[in-house]
Design a protein around this motif. Sequence first.
Motif, PDB file in Angstrom:
ATOM      1  N   SER A 393       1.044  -1.323  -3.193  1.00 35.19           N
ATOM      2  CA  SER A 393       1.607  -0.953  -4.487  1.00 35.19           C
ATOM      3  C   SER A 393       1.512  -2.102  -5.469  1.00 35.19           C
ATOM      4  O   SER A 393       1.658  -3.262  -5.112  1.00 35.19           O
ATOM      5  N   THR A 394       1.276  -1.786  -6.737  1.00 35.18           N
ATOM      6  CA  THR A 394       1.248  -2.836  -7.757  1.00 35.18           C
ATOM      7  C   THR A 394       2.594  -3.532  -7.852  1.00 35.18           C
ATOM      8  O   THR A 394       2.675  -4.692  -8.207  1.00 35.18           O
ATOM      9  N   LEU A 395       3.650  -2.807  -7.506  1.00 38.89           N
ATOM     10  CA  LEU A 395       4.976  -3.420  -7.515  1.00 38.89           C
ATOM     11  C   LEU A 395       5.052  -4.528  -6.474  1.00 38.89           C
ATOM     12  O   LEU A 395       5.542  -5.620  -6.733  1.00 38.89           O
ATOM     13  N   ILE A 396       4.549  -4.250  -5.276  1.00 36.84           N
ATOM     14  CA  ILE A 396       4.544  -5.275  -4.239  1.00 36.84           C
ATOM     15  C   ILE A 396       3.614  -6.418  -4.624  1.00 36.84           C
ATOM     16  O   ILE A 396       3.942  -7.584  -4.498  1.00 36.84           O
ATOM     17  N   ALA A 397       2.433  -6.069  -5.135  1.00 34.29           N
ATOM     18  CA  ALA A 397       1.467  -7.108  -5.479  1.00 34.29           C
ATOM     19  C   ALA A 397       1.995  -8.003  -6.597  1.00 34.29           C
ATOM     20  O   ALA A 397       1.815  -9.214  -6.579  1.00 34.29           O
ATOM     21  N   ALA A 398       2.664  -7.412  -7.561  1.00 33.32           N
ATOM     22  CA  ALA A 398       3.111  -8.182  -8.720  1.00 33.32           C
ATOM     23  C   ALA A 398       4.235  -9.138  -8.377  1.00 33.32           C
ATOM     24  O   ALA A 398       4.327 -10.229  -8.915  1.00 33.32           O
ATOM     25  N   THR A 399       5.115  -8.736  -7.461  1.00 30.62           N
ATOM     26  CA  THR A 399       6.266  -9.576  -7.145  1.00 30.62           C
ATOM     27  C   THR A 399       6.122 -10.279  -5.796  1.00 30.62           C
ATOM     28  O   THR A 399       7.016 -10.999  -5.378  1.00 30.62           O
ATOM     29  N   ASN A 400       4.998 -10.041  -5.116  1.00 30.41           N
ATOM     30  CA  ASN A 400       4.717 -10.705  -3.844  1.00 30.41           C
ATOM     31  C   ASN A 400       5.861 -10.505  -2.853  1.00 30.41           C
ATOM     32  O   ASN A 400       6.377 -11.457  -2.256  1.00 30.41           O
ATOM     33  N   LEU A 401       6.279  -9.252  -2.686  1.00 29.75           N
ATOM     34  CA  LEU A 401       7.363  -8.962  -1.763  1.00 29.75           C
ATOM     35  C   LEU A 401       6.926  -9.107  -0.314  1.00 29.75           C
ATOM     36  O   LEU A 401       7.693  -9.567   0.528  1.00 29.75           O
ATOM     37  N   ALA A 402       5.703  -8.668  -0.016  1.00 27.58           N
ATOM     38  CA  ALA A 402       5.201  -8.749   1.351  1.00 27.58           C
ATOM     39  C   ALA A 402       3.688  -8.746   1.319  1.00 27.58           C
ATOM     40  O   ALA A 402       3.079  -8.181   0.408  1.00 27.58           O
ATOM     41  N   PRO A 423      10.270   2.449  -4.977  1.00 27.25           N
ATOM     42  CA  PRO A 423      11.544   1.837  -5.347  1.00 27.25           C
ATOM     43  C   PRO A 423      12.700   2.602  -4.702  1.00 27.25           C
ATOM     44  O   PRO A 423      12.762   3.833  -4.774  1.00 27.25           O
ATOM     45  N   TRP A 424      13.650   1.848  -4.085  1.00 26.17           N
ATOM     46  CA  TRP A 424      14.721   2.516  -3.337  1.00 26.17           C
ATOM     47  C   TRP A 424      15.875   1.561  -3.107  1.00 26.17           C
ATOM     48  O   TRP A 424      15.673   0.433  -2.671  1.00 26.17           O
ATOM     49  N   ARG A 425      17.091   2.005  -3.448  1.00 25.79           N
ATOM     50  CA  ARG A 425      18.319   1.248  -3.214  1.00 25.79           C
ATOM     51  C   ARG A 425      18.240  -0.183  -3.756  1.00 25.79           C
ATOM     52  O   ARG A 425      18.638  -1.138  -3.099  1.00 25.79           O
ATOM     53  N   GLY A 426      17.691  -0.323  -4.946  1.00 25.83           N
ATOM     54  CA  GLY A 426      17.605  -1.628  -5.572  1.00 25.83           C
ATOM     55  C   GLY A 426      16.473  -2.499  -5.072  1.00 25.83           C
ATOM     56  O   GLY A 426      16.290  -3.628  -5.546  1.00 25.83           O
ATOM     57  N   GLY A 427      15.700  -2.003  -4.121  1.00 30.15           N
ATOM     58  CA  GLY A 427      14.578  -2.753  -3.580  1.00 30.15           C
ATOM     59  C   GLY A 427      13.356  -1.873  -3.485  1.00 30.15           C
ATOM     60  O   GLY A 427      13.129  -1.003  -4.332  1.00 30.15           O
ATOM     61  N   VAL A 428      12.572  -2.077  -2.430  1.00 30.24           N
ATOM     62  CA  VAL A 428      11.336  -1.324  -2.232  1.00 30.24           C
ATOM     63  C   VAL A 428      11.267  -0.849  -0.785  1.00 30.24           C
ATOM     64  O   VAL A 428      11.461  -1.627   0.149  1.00 30.24           O
ATOM     65  N   LEU A 429      10.989   0.443  -0.614  1.00 31.12           N
ATOM     66  CA  LEU A 429      10.733   1.052   0.682  1.00 31.12           C
ATOM     67  C   LEU A 429       9.228   1.035   0.906  1.00 31.12           C
ATOM     68  O   LEU A 429       8.463   1.433   0.030  1.00 31.12           O
ATOM     69  N   PHE A 430       8.758   0.563   2.069  1.00 28.86           N
ATOM     70  CA  PHE A 430       7.312   0.535   2.296  1.00 28.86           C
ATOM     71  C   PHE A 430       7.003   0.660   3.783  1.00 28.86           C
ATOM     72  O   PHE A 430       7.859   0.433   4.643  1.00 28.86           O
ATOM     73  N   THR A 431       5.771   1.073   4.082  1.00 21.42           N
ATOM     74  CA  THR A 431       5.288   1.132   5.460  1.00 21.42           C
ATOM     75  C   THR A 431       4.381  -0.055   5.721  1.00 21.42           C
ATOM     76  O   THR A 431       3.739  -0.589   4.812  1.00 21.42           O
ATOM     77  N   GLY A 432       4.314  -0.471   6.964  1.00 17.68           N
ATOM     78  CA  GLY A 432       3.471  -1.606   7.327  1.00 17.68           C
ATOM     79  C   GLY A 432       2.948  -1.472   8.738  1.00 17.68           C
ATOM     80  O   GLY A 432       3.503  -0.728   9.558  1.00 17.68           O
ATOM     81  N   TYR A 442       9.979  -0.033   6.327  1.00 16.56           N
ATOM     82  CA  TYR A 442      10.753  -1.224   6.041  1.00 16.56           C
ATOM     83  C   TYR A 442      11.379  -1.138   4.651  1.00 16.56           C
ATOM     84  O   TYR A 442      10.922  -0.395   3.789  1.00 16.56           O
ATOM     85  N   HIS A 443      12.422  -1.968   4.446  1.00 10.50           N
ATOM     86  CA  HIS A 443      13.104  -2.019   3.155  1.00 10.50           C
ATOM     87  C   HIS A 443      13.201  -3.463   2.708  1.00 10.50           C
ATOM     88  O   HIS A 443      13.748  -4.319   3.425  1.00 10.50           O
ATOM     89  N   TYR A 444      12.632  -3.738   1.530  1.00  6.78           N
ATOM     90  CA  TYR A 444      12.726  -5.069   0.930  1.00  6.78           C
ATOM     91  C   TYR A 444      13.877  -5.063  -0.065  1.00  6.78           C
ATOM     92  O   TYR A 444      13.960  -4.200  -0.944  1.00  6.78           O
ATOM     93  N   LEU A 445      14.797  -6.042   0.066  1.00  7.47           N
ATOM     94  CA  LEU A 445      15.922  -6.161  -0.857  1.00  7.47           C
ATOM     95  C   LEU A 445      16.345  -7.620  -0.955  1.00  7.47           C
ATOM     96  O   LEU A 445      16.654  -8.256   0.061  1.00  7.47           O
ATOM     97  N   ASP A 446      16.312  -8.153  -2.169  1.00  8.94           N
ATOM     98  CA  ASP A 446      16.790  -9.521  -2.449  1.00  8.94           C
ATOM     99  C   ASP A 446      16.155 -10.547  -1.534  1.00  8.94           C
ATOM    100  O   ASP A 446      16.827 -11.438  -0.994  1.00  8.94           O
ATOM    101  N   GLY A 447      14.848 -10.428  -1.321  1.00 11.28           N
ATOM    102  CA  GLY A 447      14.119 -11.426  -0.539  1.00 11.28           C
ATOM    103  C   GLY A 447      14.114 -11.191   0.952  1.00 11.28           C
ATOM    104  O   GLY A 447      13.466 -11.944   1.691  1.00 11.28           O
ATOM    105  N   ASN A 448      14.817 -10.177   1.422  1.00 10.40           N
ATOM    106  CA  ASN A 448      14.876  -9.884   2.855  1.00 10.40           C
ATOM    107  C   ASN A 448      14.202  -8.552   3.159  1.00 10.40           C
ATOM    108  O   ASN A 448      14.303  -7.605   2.379  1.00 10.40           O
ATOM    109  N   ILE A 449      13.537  -8.468   4.322  1.00 12.98           N
ATOM    110  CA  ILE A 449      12.905  -7.234   4.770  1.00 12.98           C
ATOM    111  C   ILE A 449      13.616  -6.770   6.037  1.00 12.98           C
ATOM    112  O   ILE A 449      13.709  -7.515   7.014  1.00 12.98           O
TER     113      ILE A 449
END
Length: 714
Positions: A393-402, A423-432, A442-449
Amino acid sequence: MRVNFIYTVLAGVCILSANTTAQVTLTKVADYNTPVPGAPGTTFREIGQPYVHNGQVLFYATNNAGMGGLYLYNGSTLVKVADTNTPSPGGGNLRDISFYAYALENGAVAFVASDANGPAIFFWTNQQLTRLVKNGDSIPGTASNRFNFFGQPTFDRGVLYFMGGEGESYRGVHRYDGTVSTGLVSSLQVYPGATLPHYFSAQLAVESNRLAFWSSADSQNAIFTWVNGAKNFLVSSNDTIPGTSVNFATFQSPPDMQGGWVAFKGGSDNYFQEGIFLRPFEGGAIIPVVRQGAAHPGFNTALTSFGEMAVDNGRVWFQAGGAGGQSLFLWESNRYTRLLSGGMVLDGPSTIFSSAPFTFNQNCVHQGVAALVVRFSNNTKALYLAAKIPPPSTLIAATNLAGTSTPIPGGTGNFLALGSAIPWRGGVLFTGQGAGGQFGLYHYLDGNISVILNQTTVFPGTTSTVASLQIHAVDPARVAIYAVSAGGDWGLLIYDGTTLTKVADNNTAIPGGAFGTFSSFSRAQFTGSGLTFHGTGSNNYSGVFEFNNGTLSTLVDSTRTFPGTTDSLGIVSFARQGDLLALIGQAGTNYQQTAVMLFSNHVLTVATTNGLALSDRTNRFYNSFYSLGFAGGSSTSAPWSRVLVLARPTSSKWPPASLPRKSWWMKTPPFPALLAGQPWARCLSSQPGCSSRRPTALKWVCFIIPLAAWNPCS
């Protein structure tokens, strides 16, 4: 073992455009070192064509003792379906198990084999074997014919289709749903425009009670379609090969069909201008996927020959080759990408053989997962599952979440691939995915996965771990997941931020107690505090159900009759807004009647049917309805509330007339919107401002059913 490959291809002919990159993760299922289940002390040798469904793969293989059998990989484990030591329900052991005539759906298997009575079609599920149709059974619809051979069976939502016959005197396509139907298409019928009966391939493409198949007579051949008893040419010698002035003259079996599209291989005389093409099931423009003369990436040569292909979610997987070798490709949005080629090094030091390196056909892809057999230069073979991983996702790529340098939480090593990001619960829901078969949600929120679900999660209500998953629905607080277990169970789950809850699975009794357990789930939608979903059961039962606060209830189902008839209501799809349901329903033995209906206060109201003319023309009728949803407003009383429907007229010819201001017309169906169950998004954007401009040929129509007073183009 998983291996990632990325190749970039610069398109070299006018039907292709720009560069494209595809990432493929390969998981080895079996090779010549793999022990054969049910045959201790043996390993696989010849590995046949795979059949994929919901991440599981069925295949025929022989072992080093010369015994052949069918085997199922359920996502984590290989199990034996049947071999020549398996007792037949008809007596004696099975023999002559077909190396190609088998099918898989939701862990159930149908296959052709022989026993002491001769050839038969067998059904296997949960380690239980049943004989469905056998040698000597009377053929319905004939005077005295009896089955003595069978072709490849194919499942379609729990119903089995197969080709069978008696010698040279009869062959036909039949449906089995507890009993064998009369021939839907048979050699008792004359080939259109010819004087001889149909001769047609044993390989069928089936979707939603519709058939596509190759047939010939009197030196003619064509790709045909069949629906509701009507047989039509899809493409024949009357059609011009796109981009040329030459007509088609030859076609090869089998075609493939998915999402309303049929993929086929054809060319002119002597296979000149040969290529792979797409055409909508109900006619329309022929879209070239690839033709002779297209660039063969990595070889600096042209493609000259084509193998079999598969269409899946608007993408076409195909084999092709030329001077120097053969490759496996993936086509999407007028671009194709080379995935694997002869001469590549794969799986350590093994080199892929340059000649006939892949076993791949129309049954090898389902929901983005493909299976293929690879032949190596040392004359061994291996079976792999391949998943196309969408770009992050461009969201992940732009903010380098994972990324691929990110450690997998609860696992080992780093992510090898990332999938859907929401986008979900203030973070990002993604598969890996990771090495060694690791995968998860997985769920990324405030720097934690954090891990929501992965390959170590126990499928609720069982002792088996999850083998595959798909996101079905998301709201701001919850996510609905379709999951399959390593033990063969499958169902819908809800995660609410802390707890994983089972909604229903294949062992869940359908409310009412008279319809057995669920046999499939499709669309799901969160509404208020509940989850609404579509499910099916035995004997063509279907319904829309709600799971709310731990209680499962039926909203509307097949116990109702289709309005104006005595037939049971078959429900194909739904959309929900508040207490109002919009439905696509069917009726009739072959579902001849379809309708868009509204269901409220326990009353069904037909909004439009395939027997009603389009709003601007009295001589054009809706053929079928594909998807629907609500737009505007939050309840039925909102002034902008309305139902949007994606439909298809019966003809692709456009009579000169102005368009109604409440319709959007499209030349091709919107793949992403259809898959998301939201065709209106593309409808509205494709003709902004309710433009009355029309294409030269009508293909699809998105129309509106108003639920309250509104101005469609204000």
